[in-house]
Write a protein that holds these residues in place. Structure first.
Motif, mmCIF file in Angstrom:
data_model
loop_
_atom_site.group_PDB
_atom_site.id
_atom_site.type_symbol
_atom_site.label_atom_id
_atom_site.label_comp_id
_atom_site.label_asym_id
_atom_site.label_seq_id
_atom_site.Cartn_x
_atom_site.Cartn_y
_atom_site.Cartn_z
ATOM 1 N N GLY A 63 32.517 -33.564 13.234
ATOM 2 C CA GLY A 63 32.365 -34.005 14.619
ATOM 3 C C GLY A 63 32.236 -32.867 15.609
ATOM 4 O O GLY A 63 31.881 -33.104 16.771
ATOM 5 N N ALA A 64 32.512 -31.641 15.174
ATOM 6 C CA ALA A 64 32.395 -30.491 16.083
ATOM 7 C C ALA A 64 30.944 -30.317 16.521
ATOM 8 O O ALA A 64 30.014 -30.500 15.734
ATOM 9 N N ARG A 65 30.764 -29.942 17.779
ATOM 10 C CA ARG A 65 29.433 -29.680 18.322
ATOM 11 C C ARG A 65 29.186 -28.181 18.280
ATOM 12 O O ARG A 65 29.970 -27.390 18.816
ATOM 13 N N VAL A 66 28.108 -27.785 17.632
ATOM 14 C CA VAL A 66 27.830 -26.372 17.385
ATOM 15 C C VAL A 66 26.354 -26.095 17.668
ATOM 16 O O VAL A 66 25.558 -27.005 17.871
ATOM 17 N N TRP A 67 26.005 -24.806 17.662
ATOM 18 C CA TRP A 67 24.609 -24.412 17.827
ATOM 19 C C TRP A 67 24.359 -23.160 16.990
ATOM 20 O O TRP A 67 25.267 -22.364 16.741
ATOM 21 N N ARG A 89 23.357 -26.598 4.575
ATOM 22 C CA ARG A 89 23.102 -25.162 4.517
ATOM 23 C C ARG A 89 24.246 -24.486 3.777
ATOM 24 O O ARG A 89 25.351 -25.011 3.695
ATOM 25 N N ARG A 90 23.956 -23.298 3.276
ATOM 26 C CA ARG A 90 25.014 -22.507 2.661
ATOM 27 C C ARG A 90 25.960 -22.003 3.744
ATOM 28 O O ARG A 90 25.512 -21.459 4.759
ATOM 29 N N LEU A 91 27.237 -22.179 3.535
ATOM 30 C CA LEU A 91 28.250 -21.679 4.460
ATOM 31 C C LEU A 91 28.747 -20.352 3.917
ATOM 32 O O LEU A 91 29.466 -20.289 2.924
ATOM 33 N N GLU A 92 28.326 -19.269 4.558
ATOM 34 C CA GLU A 92 28.677 -17.931 4.080
ATOM 35 C C GLU A 92 30.150 -17.620 4.330
ATOM 36 O O GLU A 92 30.855 -17.154 3.438
ATOM 37 N N ARG A 93 30.580 -17.882 5.556
ATOM 38 C CA ARG A 93 31.984 -17.605 5.902
ATOM 39 C C ARG A 93 32.277 -18.193 7.271
ATOM 40 O O ARG A 93 31.372 -18.373 8.094
ATOM 41 N N VAL A 94 33.547 -18.509 7.489
ATOM 42 C CA VAL A 94 34.032 -18.902 8.813
ATOM 43 C C VAL A 94 34.751 -17.690 9.383
ATOM 44 O O VAL A 94 35.733 -17.213 8.814
ATOM 45 N N THR A 95 34.244 -17.166 10.487
ATOM 46 C CA THR A 95 34.789 -15.933 11.048
ATOM 47 C C THR A 95 35.824 -16.163 12.138
ATOM 48 O O THR A 95 36.587 -15.260 12.466
ATOM 49 N N HIS A 96 35.826 -17.390 12.677
ATOM 50 C CA HIS A 96 36.782 -17.657 13.760
ATOM 51 C C HIS A 96 36.985 -19.163 13.884
ATOM 52 O O HIS A 96 36.021 -19.928 13.872
ATOM 53 N N GLY A 97 38.239 -19.594 13.998
ATOM 54 C CA GLY A 97 38.530 -21.006 14.201
ATOM 55 C C GLY A 97 38.265 -21.833 12.954
ATOM 56 O O GLY A 97 38.220 -21.321 11.829
ATOM 57 N N SER A 149 27.928 -21.241 16.174
ATOM 58 C CA SER A 149 28.979 -21.147 17.185
ATOM 59 C C SER A 149 29.303 -22.505 17.767
ATOM 60 O O SER A 149 28.450 -23.393 17.852
ATOM 61 N N GLY A 150 30.545 -22.662 18.170
ATOM 62 C CA GLY A 150 31.006 -23.842 18.881
ATOM 63 C C GLY A 150 32.169 -23.442 19.754
ATOM 64 O O GLY A 150 32.547 -22.262 19.807
ATOM 65 N N ASP A 151 32.736 -24.378 20.452
ATOM 66 C CA ASP A 151 33.887 -24.072 21.297
ATOM 67 C C ASP A 151 35.084 -23.752 20.408
ATOM 68 O O ASP A 151 35.628 -24.631 19.741
ATOM 69 N N GLY A 152 35.450 -22.478 20.377
ATOM 70 C CA GLY A 152 36.607 -22.059 19.595
ATOM 71 C C GLY A 152 36.340 -21.802 18.135
ATOM 72 O O GLY A 152 37.294 -21.635 17.356
ATOM 73 N N ALA A 195 26.496 -15.116 28.618
ATOM 74 C CA ALA A 195 26.508 -14.446 27.322
ATOM 75 C C ALA A 195 27.354 -15.235 26.340
ATOM 76 O O ALA A 195 28.406 -15.761 26.677
ATOM 77 N N GLY A 196 26.852 -15.327 25.118
ATOM 78 C CA GLY A 196 27.603 -16.025 24.090
ATOM 79 C C GLY A 196 27.513 -17.530 24.152
ATOM 80 O O GLY A 196 28.202 -18.219 23.397
ATOM 81 N N ARG A 197 26.678 -18.073 25.025
ATOM 82 C CA ARG A 197 26.479 -19.513 25.124
ATOM 83 C C ARG A 197 25.020 -19.821 24.768
ATOM 84 O O ARG A 197 24.150 -18.956 24.916
ATOM 85 N N PRO A 198 24.726 -21.039 24.325
ATOM 86 C CA PRO A 198 23.354 -21.329 23.908
ATOM 87 C C PRO A 198 22.402 -21.359 25.095
ATOM 88 O O PRO A 198 22.758 -21.810 26.181
ATOM 89 N N LEU A 199 21.193 -20.867 24.872
ATOM 90 C CA LEU A 199 20.155 -21.044 25.875
ATOM 91 C C LEU A 199 19.789 -22.522 25.957
ATOM 92 O O LEU A 199 20.015 -23.275 24.998
ATOM 93 N N PRO A 200 19.228 -22.964 27.066
ATOM 94 C CA PRO A 200 18.881 -24.395 27.192
ATOM 95 C C PRO A 200 17.915 -24.873 26.121
ATOM 96 O O PRO A 200 17.833 -26.074 25.846
#
Length: 379
Positions: free
Chosen positions: A115-119, A102-110, A78-81, A41-46
């Motif tokens: 260079g960050a890896r996100v999905w 893309r439009r950045l609506e808000r950063v909710t955490h971290g 989402s990304g690590d942290g 849960a909370g991790r990307p599907l393959p």
């Protein structure tokens, strides 16, 4: 070496090789089946690619150009942290040929560092309903067959309750994308965490069963709702949560209280979904049947159970299907077939360019209008 001894040695060697090959094949099948049975849960599907953050600016984020990063709509990032919310693609913003803005609506955490890896994720909100949306709610425990099941209850003035259940790769935070809409309709909402979720009991084998056993936790939620004042319930599930809703509507002892079904990206054929996830893990084609057999052996999954609950003749209540052709995890052709065979009960709202479980994200306004039209007669 004498001929008899040479032959015996050759047979022994061949047997050992065959045994080792079989063991490797079994291990590979188990690994491939983990893509569905152990989807965290909370991790990307393959099927969901990782993207790189190139830069951020006021109200903008630049990401790797990919089909995923060009999807229309609103998504969690989402990304690590870290977690953020991104809106539509800004075609007019300056960018390199290999990037998308893309439009950045808000950063909710971290923080989102270059260079960050996100999905991208359909899970837009994090936290509980009050922290994420300012919605008053109660934390409740629902007695389940394996132990207490945590849930969020949002009160409403009506006696038809909506019970929401998330699917693969998400948590009970995912249904919050429609929680404010449901609250405005004055519908009580019970948002369920079920076996294997954080805070809920684990299944005895520690594996997910793609809805075939988890539906009994949804059955417990129906009983809870009726006990505390619900006259009727609408079951609203995403992905494997939609499979749970179908099972509960067919087998719950209180199925007569189920007045409607809302199925978003429903998994109607678990073998197809398992194969899709295993393929996304780069499992070679010849090993895919082993993944299916491994899942059957480890969990007792049987395709005929889902086929029975998704049988058009088995549907008894109005059903809204929200699905689209871009879903590679749960092919929407099965949803189209179901809708085509039961036009008296099933409404299909098709959503282009939306991945699995993200039908709301691609076009929130049209999605919520489809919900409103469906729910109004059931209130």
């Amino acid at each position: 070496m004498r001929p008899a001894k040479a032959t015996a040695a050759a047979v022994t060697t061949a047997t050992a090789v065959l045994g080792a090959t079989a063991a490797l094949a079994i291990a590979a099948g188990r690994y491939a089946s983990d893509a569905a049975l152990k989807a965290p849960a909370g991790r990307p599907l393959p099927t969901e690619p990782r993207l790189t953050v190139h830069s951020t600016a006021a109200g903008q984020i630049t990401l790797t150009r990919a089909l995923a990063s060009q999807r229309p709509g609103v998504y969690g990032l989402s990304g690590d942290g870290c977690h953020a919310v991104v809106g539509p693609v800004l075609d007019s913003a300056p960018h390199e040929a290999d990037t998308v803005v893309r439009r950045l609506e808000r950063v909710t955490h971290g923080t989102l560092e270059p260079g960050a890896r996100v999905w991208l994720t359909p899970q837009v909100h994090i936290g509980d309903p009050h922290a994420a949306l300012g919605i008053d709610h109660a934390d409740v425990d629902i007695p389940g067959e394996l132990g207490p099941l945590p849930a969020w209850f949002v009160p409403g003035n009506r006696d038809t309750w909506v019970i929401t259940v998330h699917g693969l790769g998400t948590t009970r935070e995912h249904p919050m994308v429609v929680m404010d809409f449901l609250r405005r309709q004055q519908l009580p909402v019970l948002d369920l965490a079920y076996r294997g979720d954080l805070g809920a009991p684990r299944s005895p084998d520690g594996l997910g069963h793609l809805g075939e056993t988890e539906w009994r936790d949804l059955d417990a939620a129906i009983r809870y709702a009726v006990r505390y004042g619900a006259r009727d319930v609408v079951l609203y599930g995403w992905s494997t949560g939609a499979s749970m809703a179908l099972h509960a509507a067919a087998h719950s002892g209180l199925r007569d209280r189920v007045s409607g079904l809302i199925l978003d990206s429903p998994v109607l054929d678990w073998e197809t979904t398992l194969r899709a996830l295993a393929t996304a893990r780069r499992t070679p084609g010849p090993l895919l049947p082993l993944a299916v057999r491994a899942a059957q052996g480890r969990t007792g999954l049987r395709g005929d159970r889902v086929a029975t609950t998704a049988d058009p003749a088995a549907l008894k209540v109005p059903t809204l299907l929200l699905h689209g052709p871009a879903d590679v995890v749960a092919p929407w052709g099965l949803s189209r077939q179901l809708a085509g065979k039961r036009p008296d009960l099933v409404t299909l709202h098709s959503v282009p360019d939306a991945p699995h479980g993200a039908m709301w994200n691609a076009d929130p306004a049209r999605y919520e209008e489809a919900l409103r039209r469906f729910l109004t007669p059931l209130m």
